[in-house]
Design a protein around this motif. Structure first.
Motif, PDB file in Angstrom:
ATOM      1  N   ASN A   1       0.906  54.213-105.639  1.00  0.00           N
ATOM      2  CA  ASN A   1       0.155  54.162-104.393  1.00  0.00           C
ATOM      3  C   ASN A   1      -0.793  52.966-104.396  1.00  0.00           C
ATOM      4  O   ASN A   1      -1.432  52.666-105.412  1.00  0.00           O
ATOM      5  N   CYS A   2      -0.886  52.301-103.274  1.00  0.00           N
ATOM      6  CA  CYS A   2      -1.806  51.186-103.089  1.00  0.00           C
ATOM      7  C   CYS A   2      -2.775  51.595-101.984  1.00  0.00           C
ATOM      8  O   CYS A   2      -2.348  51.918-100.866  1.00  0.00           O
ATOM      9  N   ARG A   3      -4.088  51.577-102.265  1.00  0.00           N
ATOM     10  CA  ARG A   3      -5.065  52.226-101.395  1.00  0.00           C
ATOM     11  C   ARG A   3      -6.078  51.241-100.810  1.00  0.00           C
ATOM     12  O   ARG A   3      -6.085  50.060-101.130  1.00  0.00           O
TER      13      ARG A   3
ATOM     14  N   THR B   1      -8.481  57.338-105.982  1.00  0.00           N
ATOM     15  CA  THR B   1      -7.617  58.227-105.194  1.00  0.00           C
ATOM     16  C   THR B   1      -8.351  58.836-103.998  1.00  0.00           C
ATOM     17  O   THR B   1      -7.714  59.483-103.167  1.00  0.00           O
TER      18      THR B   1
ATOM     19  N   GLU C   1      -7.874  56.046 -98.809  1.00  0.00           N
ATOM     20  CA  GLU C   1      -6.613  56.273 -98.111  1.00  0.00           C
ATOM     21  C   GLU C   1      -5.508  55.365 -98.656  1.00  0.00           C
ATOM     22  O   GLU C   1      -5.741  54.207 -98.988  1.00  0.00           O
ATOM     23  N   ARG C   2      -4.328  55.910 -98.723  1.00  0.00           N
ATOM     24  CA  ARG C   2      -3.189  55.119 -99.164  1.00  0.00           C
ATOM     25  C   ARG C   2      -2.721  54.213 -98.026  1.00  0.00           C
ATOM     26  O   ARG C   2      -2.548  54.648 -96.892  1.00  0.00           O
TER      27      ARG C   2
ATOM     28  N   GLN D   1       3.092  52.217-100.577  1.00  0.00           N
ATOM     29  CA  GLN D   1       3.643  52.549-101.881  1.00  0.00           C
ATOM     30  C   GLN D   1       4.389  51.321-102.405  1.00  0.00           C
ATOM     31  O   GLN D   1       5.204  50.735-101.699  1.00  0.00           O
TER      32      GLN D   1
ATOM     33  N   CYS E   1      -4.295  45.935 -99.963  1.00  0.00           N
ATOM     34  CA  CYS E   1      -4.653  47.217-100.591  1.00  0.00           C
ATOM     35  C   CYS E   1      -4.957  47.011-102.063  1.00  0.00           C
ATOM     36  O   CYS E   1      -4.752  45.926-102.615  1.00  0.00           O
TER      37      CYS E   1
ATOM     38  N   TYR F   1      -3.473  64.475 -96.241  1.00  0.00           N
ATOM     39  CA  TYR F   1      -4.234  63.407 -96.899  1.00  0.00           C
ATOM     40  C   TYR F   1      -5.147  62.704 -95.898  1.00  0.00           C
ATOM     41  O   TYR F   1      -4.925  62.712 -94.687  1.00  0.00           O
TER      42      TYR F   1
END
Length: 244
Positions: free
Chosen positions: A83-85, A90, A93-94, A97, A124, A228
């Motif tokens: 995941n790249c946010r 964590t 927010e993502r 991917q 991200c 999410y």
């Protein structure tokens, strides 16, 4: 030099003769002759001394080739889906991917271990724990983290009674239908997870998903619904399905 000495010697003789009686030659003529002799001696041009050829020093021009440092665009790849946010954690927010076959451009670094990358879905933050960077990093700027999102993760979705249905048919096919209760008020969206992998993302307020999969008799599949937002995510209890 020897010639001049000889001339001076002759002058001396002439001068001596001035004191001697000489018939028919006046003293003034003798003096004049002596003076002219001296003048001639003075005006004698000395022979040019041999000159040595000037040595010419050929200085080899040394061209110093200034080697320009080779700069390669820093890139990042991952060993597994990551995941790249929107920030370093964590609770952000993502955005996207990153898959193992992807290479994304590195545009920033956050200490101690996050890379800011550029993807087709936007910029991200990628955890260095799962990232392999390559390229030149000298020009990569260090950045500061965005503010931590306020609030909390959304409330998890729940499956009501008979919240999922399935129909197995033919040689290994199954129609799956999932219905859940949208309990969250702050969700960004929902993800459908099958056997631990995200297979679909749905907008906020979603409560339904259906698909057809290959599932042989006796095989099982498990689904979860994940709500999410920028803070985090919550998962529903699993819906386990087995074809008879």
């Amino acid at each position: 030099m020897k010639k001049i000495v000889g001339i001076l010697f002759m002058i001396g003789i002439f001068m001596s003769s001035c004191n001697m009686p000489a018939a028919g030659v006046p003293d003034t003529q003798i003096a004049t002759a002596a003076a002219l002799t001296v003048q001639a001696a003075i005006n004698v041009t000395p022979l040019a001394s041999p000159t040595t050829g000037s040595a010419q020093v050929n200085t080899a021009t040394q061209t110093t080739e200034s080697s320009t440092p080779t700069y390669s665009q820093p890139m990042a790849s991952v060993g597994e889906v990551t995941n790249c946010r929107t920030g370093p954690g964590t609770n952000y927010e993502r955005v996207a991917q990153i898959f193992p076959a992807d290479q994304v451009k590195i545009i920033g670094f956050y200490s101690p271990n996050y890379w800011i990358v550029s993807t087709k879905d936007g910029e991200c933050w990628l955890s260095g724990e799962f990232t392999t960077p390559v390229g030149s990093f000298a020009a990569v700027p260090t950045v500061t983290a965005p503010p931590t999102p306020a609030g909390g993760a959304p409330e998890a979705a729940t499956f009501p009674k008979n919240g999922w249905t399935y129909f197995c048919y033919g040689p290994g096919s199954a129609d799956i239908t999932l219905s859940w209760k949208d309990n969250a008020n702050t969700e960004t969206g929902y993800r459908v997870i099958r056997n631990g992998e995200t297979i679909s993302e749905l907008p906020a307020n979603s409560s339904y998903f259906a698909e057809t999969i290959s599932l042989l008799s006796g095989q099982s599949v498990s689904y979860q619904i994940q709500a999410y937002n920028e803070i985090g995510e919550t998962n529903s209890s699993p819906a386990n399905i087995t074809c008879p």
